[in-house]
Design an enzyme around this catalytic site. Structure first.
Site, PDB file in Angstrom:
ATOM      1  N   PRO A  58     -42.615 140.845 -39.622  1.00  0.00           N
ATOM      2  CA  PRO A  58     -43.202 142.066 -40.160  1.00  0.00           C
ATOM      3  C   PRO A  58     -44.725 142.148 -40.058  1.00  0.00           C
ATOM      4  CG  PRO A  58     -42.371 140.651 -41.912  1.00  0.00           C
ATOM      5  CD  PRO A  58     -41.865 140.091 -40.616  1.00  0.00           C
ATOM      6  N   ASN A  59     -45.158 143.335 -39.716  1.00  0.00           N
ATOM      7  CA  ASN A  59     -46.579 143.727 -39.640  1.00  0.00           C
ATOM      8  C   ASN A  59     -47.316 143.160 -38.433  1.00  0.00           C
ATOM      9  OD1 ASN A  59     -46.689 145.358 -42.029  1.00  0.00           O
ATOM     10  ND2 ASN A  59     -46.465 143.475 -43.192  1.00  0.00           N
TER      11      ASN A  59
ATOM     12  N   ARG B  64     -55.836 146.266 -37.250  1.00  0.00           N
ATOM     13  CA  ARG B  64     -56.430 146.076 -38.588  1.00  0.00           C
ATOM     14  C   ARG B  64     -56.701 144.592 -38.817  1.00  0.00           C
ATOM     15  NH1 ARG B  64     -52.172 148.399 -42.562  1.00  0.00           N
ATOM     16  NH2 ARG B  64     -51.381 149.998 -41.192  1.00  0.00           N
TER      17      ARG B  64
ATOM     18  N   TYR C 217     -56.855 138.067 -38.133  1.00  0.00           N
ATOM     19  CA  TYR C 217     -55.832 137.914 -37.090  1.00  0.00           C
ATOM     20  C   TYR C 217     -56.358 138.121 -35.674  1.00  0.00           C
ATOM     21  CZ  TYR C 217     -52.748 138.070 -41.133  1.00  0.00           C
ATOM     22  OH  TYR C 217     -52.134 137.795 -42.327  1.00  0.00           O
TER      23      TYR C 217
ATOM     24  N   ASN D 264     -42.947 133.595 -35.160  1.00  0.00           N
ATOM     25  CA  ASN D 264     -43.892 133.824 -36.246  1.00  0.00           C
ATOM     26  C   ASN D 264     -43.179 134.772 -37.205  1.00  0.00           C
ATOM     27  OD1 ASN D 264     -45.847 134.563 -38.039  1.00  0.00           O
ATOM     28  ND2 ASN D 264     -47.432 134.953 -36.501  1.00  0.00           N
TER      29      ASN D 264
ATOM     30  N   ALA E  85     -44.720 137.253 -43.133  1.00  0.00           N
ATOM     31  CA  ALA E  85     -44.562 136.978 -44.569  1.00  0.00           C
ATOM     32  C   ALA E  85     -43.175 136.454 -44.922  1.00  0.00           C
ATOM     33  CB  ALA E  85     -44.875 138.242 -45.362  1.00  0.00           C
TER      34      ALA E  85
ATOM     35  N   ASP F 107     -31.641 130.329 -42.833  1.00  0.00           N
ATOM     36  CA  ASP F 107     -30.240 130.000 -42.560  1.00  0.00           C
ATOM     37  C   ASP F 107     -29.866 130.333 -41.120  1.00  0.00           C
ATOM     38  OD1 ASP F 107     -29.903 129.067 -45.112  1.00  0.00           O
ATOM     39  OD2 ASP F 107     -28.750 130.785 -45.837  1.00  0.00           O
TER      40      ASP F 107
ATOM     41  N   GLU G 248     -42.622 127.074 -34.728  1.00  0.00           N
ATOM     42  CA  GLU G 248     -43.146 128.072 -35.672  1.00  0.00           C
ATOM     43  C   GLU G 248     -44.645 128.231 -35.414  1.00  0.00           C
ATOM     44  OE1 GLU G 248     -42.746 126.800 -39.732  1.00  0.00           O
ATOM     45  OE2 GLU G 248     -43.595 128.652 -40.551  1.00  0.00           O
TER      46      GLU G 248
ATOM     47  N   HIS H 150     -48.224 130.395 -36.600  1.00  0.00           N
ATOM     48  CA  HIS H 150     -48.978 131.333 -37.446  1.00  0.00           C
ATOM     49  C   HIS H 150     -50.364 131.489 -36.852  1.00  0.00           C
ATOM     50  CE1 HIS H 150     -45.939 131.456 -40.542  1.00  0.00           C
ATOM     51  NE2 HIS H 150     -45.809 130.151 -40.380  1.00  0.00           N
ATOM     52  N   LEU H 151     -50.824 132.707 -36.765  1.00  0.00           N
ATOM     53  CA  LEU H 151     -52.160 132.962 -36.220  1.00  0.00           C
ATOM     54  C   LEU H 151     -53.240 132.381 -37.124  1.00  0.00           C
ATOM     55  CD1 LEU H 151     -51.288 136.617 -35.369  1.00  0.00           C
ATOM     56  CD2 LEU H 151     -52.041 134.969 -33.654  1.00  0.00           C
ATOM     57  N   SER H 152     -53.072 132.611 -38.409  1.00  0.00           N
ATOM     58  CA  SER H 152     -54.070 132.146 -39.379  1.00  0.00           C
ATOM     59  C   SER H 152     -53.676 130.764 -39.888  1.00  0.00           C
ATOM     60  CB  SER H 152     -54.162 133.134 -40.547  1.00  0.00           C
ATOM     61  OG  SER H 152     -52.922 133.190 -41.232  1.00  0.00           O
TER      62      SER H 152
ATOM     63  N   ARG I 233     -55.396 129.754 -47.125  1.00  0.00           N
ATOM     64  CA  ARG I 233     -55.306 131.092 -47.715  1.00  0.00           C
ATOM     65  C   ARG I 233     -54.684 131.001 -49.114  1.00  0.00           C
ATOM     66  NH1 ARG I 233     -52.965 135.108 -43.388  1.00  0.00           N
ATOM     67  NH2 ARG I 233     -53.863 136.579 -44.893  1.00  0.00           N
TER      68      ARG I 233
ATOM     69  N   ARG J  26     -48.838 131.152 -49.431  1.00  0.00           N
ATOM     70  CA  ARG J  26     -48.632 131.084 -47.975  1.00  0.00           C
ATOM     71  C   ARG J  26     -48.467 129.643 -47.481  1.00  0.00           C
ATOM     72  NH1 ARG J  26     -49.825 136.347 -46.111  1.00  0.00           N
ATOM     73  NH2 ARG J  26     -51.350 137.331 -47.468  1.00  0.00           N
TER      74      ARG J  26
END
Ligand code: CA2
Length: 147
Positions: free
Chosen positions: A13-14, A21, A26, A77, A80, A90, A101, A103-105, A110, A114
């Site tokens: 998501p997002n 943004r 990011y 990724n 959230a 699962d 896995e 993650h950009l950040s 943070r 997270r």
């Protein structure tokens, strides 16, 4: 001739908002930019790359389930949902292929919520904090694992 190896890139998501943004967190590349770079890299490695993004948990679960027969490795990724979704965990647990896995950040720098991901214990590797480069490193790692 050997069958081409298939890798699926899944973004949650997002992440469709990348480059539009919050560039301070990011970066400025859009998801389309990142996917295009990864497709080029995949071609060099003779890997077939399938890119998928969705904002809903159910669609992500269905895509992950399809990877068991459609793919040899997964870069994910989960956004959230990393921190909340047992359904995604699962679905990933059922896969017999390697999972990386990304993650950009740096999720450890943070908010505290997270710092835990339900996905990490299932992943062959976790990359975070390196921006879009993380996806590229994940593809290189899968290339080695699938050889
Ligand atoms: O650092 C990452 O890659 C995250 O997975 C990104 C998720 C966040 O919830 C995770 O904790 C860490 C959020 C993705 C939101 O992406 C946006 C991109 C541009 C503008 C707004 C949100």
């Amino acid at each position: 001739m050997a069958r081409k190896r298939k890798v699926t890139l899944i973004n949650g998501p997002n992440l469709n908002l990348l480059g539009k943004r919050s560039p301070e967190i990011y970066g400025s590349q859009t998801l389309a930019d990142i996917e295009a770079g990864l497709r080029e890299q995949a071609e060099q490695l003779s890997i077939e790359l399938d890119c998928f993004q969705d904002n809903s948990e159910g669609a992500l679960v269905s895509k992950i389930q399809s990877c068991e027969t459609e793919s040899d490795g997964v870069i994910i990724n989960p956004g959230a949902y990393s921190h909340t979704s047992i359904a995604i965990r699962d679905a990933l647990e059922y896969l017999s292929h390697p999972i990386i896995e990304v993650h950009l950040s740096n999720i450890f720098q943070r908010e505290e919520f997270r710092a835990h991901s339900f996905v990490s214990e299932l992943a062959a590797g976790v990359i975070c904090g390196l921006g879009p480069k993380g996806y590229s490193l994940a593809l290189d790692a899968l290339d080695e694992m699938l050889n």
